[in-house]
Design a protein around this motif. Structure first.
Motif, short mmCIF file in Angstrom:
data_model
loop_
_atom_site.label_atom_id
_atom_site.label_comp_id
_atom_site.label_asym_id
_atom_site.label_seq_id
_atom_site.Cartn_x
_atom_site.Cartn_y
_atom_site.Cartn_z
N ASP A 222 0.99 -1.38 -0.01
CA ASP A 222 -0.05 -0.08 -0.02
C ASP A 222 1.03 1.26 -0.08
O ASP A 222 1.64 1.50 0.93
CB ASP A 222 -1.08 -0.04 1.31
N THR A 223 0.79 2.02 -1.17
CA THR A 223 1.45 3.26 -1.16
C THR A 223 0.75 4.64 -1.42
O THR A 223 1.23 5.69 -1.93
CB THR A 223 2.53 3.33 -2.34
N PHE A 224 -0.68 4.44 -1.09
CA PHE A 224 -1.47 5.52 -1.12
C PHE A 224 -2.71 5.48 -0.22
O PHE A 224 -3.12 4.50 0.12
CB PHE A 224 -2.09 5.28 -2.67
N LEU A 225 -2.78 6.67 0.47
CA LEU A 225 -3.76 7.01 1.36
C LEU A 225 -5.16 7.69 0.46
O LEU A 225 -6.18 7.37 0.38
CB LEU A 225 -3.31 7.89 2.47
N ALA A 226 -4.71 9.10 -0.08
CA ALA A 226 -5.94 9.77 -0.67
C ALA A 226 -5.28 10.95 -1.45
O ALA A 226 -4.19 11.39 -0.93
CB ALA A 226 -6.91 10.26 0.56
N ASP A 227 -6.08 11.47 -2.46
CA ASP A 227 -5.48 12.70 -2.97
C ASP A 227 -4.35 12.41 -3.81
O ASP A 227 -4.31 12.12 -5.15
CB ASP A 227 -5.29 13.76 -1.82
N ARG A 228 -3.07 12.57 -3.24
CA ARG A 228 -1.71 12.52 -4.13
C ARG A 228 -0.68 11.92 -3.10
O ARG A 228 -1.00 12.02 -1.86
CB ARG A 228 -1.34 13.45 -4.90
N VAL A 229 0.50 11.51 -3.50
CA VAL A 229 1.61 11.44 -2.90
C VAL A 229 2.76 12.70 -2.98
O VAL A 229 2.88 13.01 -4.08
CB VAL A 229 2.27 10.24 -2.99
N ARG A 230 3.16 13.12 -1.85
CA ARG A 230 4.14 14.25 -1.91
C ARG A 230 5.36 13.93 -1.06
O ARG A 230 5.49 13.71 0.02
CB ARG A 230 3.66 15.43 -1.33
N PRO A 231 6.72 14.18 -1.82
CA PRO A 231 7.78 13.85 -1.03
C PRO A 231 8.36 14.80 -0.36
O PRO A 231 7.56 15.98 -0.37
CB PRO A 231 8.80 13.65 -2.37
N LYS A 232 8.90 14.67 0.73
CA LYS A 232 9.47 15.62 1.82
C LYS A 232 11.10 15.24 2.22
O LYS A 232 11.34 14.07 2.06
CB LYS A 232 8.71 15.60 3.08
N TRP A 233 11.74 16.20 2.27
CA TRP A 233 12.93 15.94 2.62
C TRP A 233 13.47 17.22 3.61
O TRP A 233 12.93 18.19 3.74
CB TRP A 233 14.02 16.32 1.40
N GLY A 234 14.57 16.62 4.57
CA GLY A 234 14.93 17.64 5.47
C GLY A 234 15.26 16.62 6.93
O GLY A 234 15.38 15.44 6.67
N ILE A 235 15.26 17.01 7.92
CA ILE A 235 15.32 16.51 9.21
C ILE A 235 14.03 16.54 10.12
O ILE A 235 13.71 17.92 10.38
CB ILE A 235 16.61 17.32 10.04
N TYR A 236 13.52 15.61 10.36
CA TYR A 236 12.17 15.59 11.28
C TYR A 236 12.82 14.52 12.30
O TYR A 236 12.58 13.33 11.97
CB TYR A 236 11.18 15.16 10.38
#
Length: 262
Positions: A222-236
């Motif tokens: 499963d690689t989808f929840l709703a709407d679309r997929v958006r990448p994020k980068w950084g430190i979290y």
């Protein structure tokens, strides 16, 4: 593209894994290929390369701003131990999305297959932690949405590792030691077929110099929840680490590229 060239591409990107991602394989006539959709330049585009920028959104450390900025050839993410997110048990300095113009950005939707390549520099001061430290995420946009995929720095039995997980079902895609990757550039190749239920797949490749450090895939996920997929980068990262690994640090990214399989 000739049949032999398609076969070579399928083989180069990994047989069964390539086929699962919709890549051409030997003996097929389905002429698909990776088409470059995004190729930002740090010097030219700066932070305009991204859909949004989340730089100290709680304004917790004005003296450290900007925490995220472009240099001559890379993007830098600074994190200080005093930084706090709007949820004060964690820290976040991230960018999101793939901007292609002043009012346009790429949208990864169900059924599509995408690929991101880039190089990252992880200094020894950016350590793996006992709780979450994510340096790349795939998420559904929106406040409070859960991550779909996370690339994380995690301590496992005291060992510093870097891993990729499918967060929806807590599925480990791959993991390798982090310390050999400290203080050097590591190349990342991440591929995702956006699919609901069992229709998705991912592939994660890390290379250090000419050596492939990890090359792992998962299909039927499963690689989808709703709407679309958006990448994020950084430190979290969480402040709940119990290993004493949190310190002032940074992350560098360069040579970001985005491709769609069409």
């Amino acid at each position: 593209m000739s049949t032999s060239r398609r076969a070579l591409l399928g083989a180069a990107l990994g047989g069964a894994a390539g086929a699962a991602l919709g890549l051409p394989v030997a003996g097929t006539a389905h002429a698909v290929s990776w088409q470059q959709r995004w190729a930002p330049s740090a010097s030219r585009d700066g932070l305009g390369a991204f859909e949004t920028v989340e730089d100290d959104r709680a304004n917790s450390h004005p003296g450290g701003q900007p925490h995220i900025y472009a240099t001559v050839d890379n993007w830098r993410f600074n994190m200080h131990t005093v930084d706090r997110d709007t949820s004060t048990d964690r820290q976040r300095q991230e960018v999101t999305g793939l901007r292609t113009g002043s009012s346009s950005y790429l949208k990864w939707t169900e059924g599509q297959t995408w690929r991101i390549t880039y190089s990252m520099y992880i200094p020894a001061s950016l350590k793996a932690t006992t709780t979450f430290t994510h340096i790349m995420q795939m998420k559904q946009p929106g406040t409070g949405t859960l991550p779909i995929v996370v690339q994380s720095l995690r301590r496992v039995n005291g060992v510093q590792t870097i891993e990729l997980k499918l967060a929806i079902d807590d599925i480990l895609v791959g993991r390798t030691d982090l310390e050999p990757l400290h203080d050097k550039w590591t190349d990342v190749d991440f591929q995702i077929k956006v699919g609901n239920g069992s229709a998705g797949s991912v592939r994660w490749i890390l290379k250090s110099g000419s050596a492939t450090v990890v090359d792992k895939s998962k299909t039927g996920v499963d690689t989808f929840l709703a709407d679309r997929v958006r990448p994020k980068w950084g430190i979290y990262r969480s402040l709940g680490d119990t290993s004493g690994s949190l310190q002032d640090t940074y992350l560098l990214l360069k040579n970001l590229r985005g491709y769609q399989l069409v």
